[in-house]
Design a protein around this motif. Structure first.
Motif, short mmCIF file in Angstrom:
data_model
loop_
_atom_site.label_atom_id
_atom_site.label_comp_id
_atom_site.label_asym_id
_atom_site.label_seq_id
_atom_site.Cartn_x
_atom_site.Cartn_y
_atom_site.Cartn_z
N GLN A 1 32.95 39.18 52.15
CA GLN A 1 33.77 38.26 52.84
C GLN A 1 34.96 38.79 53.05
N SER A 2 35.62 39.35 52.20
CA SER A 2 37.00 39.85 52.38
C SER A 2 37.35 41.12 53.14
N THR A 3 36.25 41.74 53.45
CA THR A 3 36.37 42.99 54.16
C THR A 3 35.56 43.06 55.46
N VAL A 4 34.43 43.59 55.34
CA VAL A 4 33.46 43.62 56.62
C VAL A 4 32.75 42.22 57.36
N MET A 5 32.76 41.32 56.28
CA MET A 5 31.96 39.97 56.81
C MET A 5 32.88 38.85 56.90
N LYS A 6 34.15 38.91 57.23
CA LYS A 6 35.25 38.01 57.41
C LYS A 6 34.65 36.60 58.17
N PHE A 7 33.79 36.58 58.82
CA PHE A 7 33.11 35.58 59.57
C PHE A 7 32.38 34.54 58.49
N THR A 8 31.82 35.07 57.36
CA THR A 8 31.12 34.35 56.41
C THR A 8 32.11 33.40 55.60
N VAL A 9 31.62 32.28 55.00
CA VAL A 9 32.23 31.24 54.28
C VAL A 9 31.66 31.21 52.84
N VAL A 10 32.45 31.84 51.91
CA VAL A 10 31.86 32.05 50.66
C VAL A 10 31.28 30.71 49.92
N PRO A 11 31.93 29.62 50.08
CA PRO A 11 31.37 28.31 49.30
C PRO A 11 29.79 28.07 49.82
N ALA A 12 30.01 28.17 51.06
CA ALA A 12 28.67 28.00 52.01
C ALA A 12 27.42 29.05 51.33
N TRP A 13 27.73 30.31 51.29
CA TRP A 13 26.87 31.35 50.80
C TRP A 13 26.55 30.96 49.50
N LEU A 14 27.44 30.51 48.53
CA LEU A 14 27.18 30.45 47.08
C LEU A 14 26.54 29.11 46.82
N ILE A 15 26.62 28.18 47.46
CA ILE A 15 25.92 26.89 47.53
C ILE A 15 24.49 27.10 48.05
#
Length: 180
Positions: free
Chosen positions: A100-114
């Motif tokens: 998320q911090s490099t090549v996939m900045k479009f992702t939302v970490v909390p949503a991914w982890l949930i």
């Protein structure tokens, strides 16, 4: 006790569309209602970010994939031990944050982890007979939670204030104006 109108309208809207979701869920045998409530709860808790909807939906899909991968890895005998599984979960979390911090900045970490946690919770407690159907139903439940409960109740909220404006519109219009 004086309860503001916006509280009534929100409560009625979310309650009404939770009922609608429940009827849809029963009609299509979507037994994962908890996934819908987790997804829409995240969406409401994040401030109903309509501008990030597609990022969140993609992150939910990645979380489901991540949950399936973790579940599969836990069936490898040497990874199933407490230390190895802890390391595996730590590494998988590191990869999510790194991506998320490099090549996939479009992702939302909390949503991914949930979505990862929701997937793991369900598959750890229920025997899955058809994995593709399970994945479809899980993602569909998450989508329906956001669209049927979230968006529909938001539309109900806006419509009720449009059809029945108050004398002092400034006090009830807490939601920011949006271009829909």
């Amino acid at each position: 006790m004086n309860i503001p109108r916006k509280v009534w309208v929100d409560a009625i809207g979310v309650g009404l569309f939770t009922l609608v979701y429940s009827l849809i869920m029963s009609g299509f045998s979507l037994w994962m209602g908890s996934a819908a409530f987790i997804a829409v709860s995240y969406f409401f808790g994040a401030g109903f970010p309509k501008d990030k909807l597609w990022n969140i939906l993609l992150s939910f899909a990645l979380g489901i994939i991540w949950g399936l991968a973790a579940f599969r890895l836990l069936h490898v005998s040497w990874i199933a031990s407490p230390w190895a599984s802890a390391i595996m979960f730590g590494l998988m979390t590191f990869v999510v944050l790194f991506l998320q911090s490099t090549v996939m900045k479009f992702t939302v970490v909390p949503a991914w982890l949930i979505a990862w946690g929701t997937t793991m919770l369900i598959i750890s407690n229920v025997t899955i007979h058809n994995w593709s159907l399970f994945v479809f139903q899980l993602y569909a439940s998450m989508l329906l939670g956001i669209f049927v409960i979230g968006y529909a109740s938001d539309y109900f909220y806006k419509l009720s204030f449009k059809l029945f404006p108050t004398k002092d519109a400034d006090k009830t219009a807490d939601r920011p104006a949006e271009d829909d």
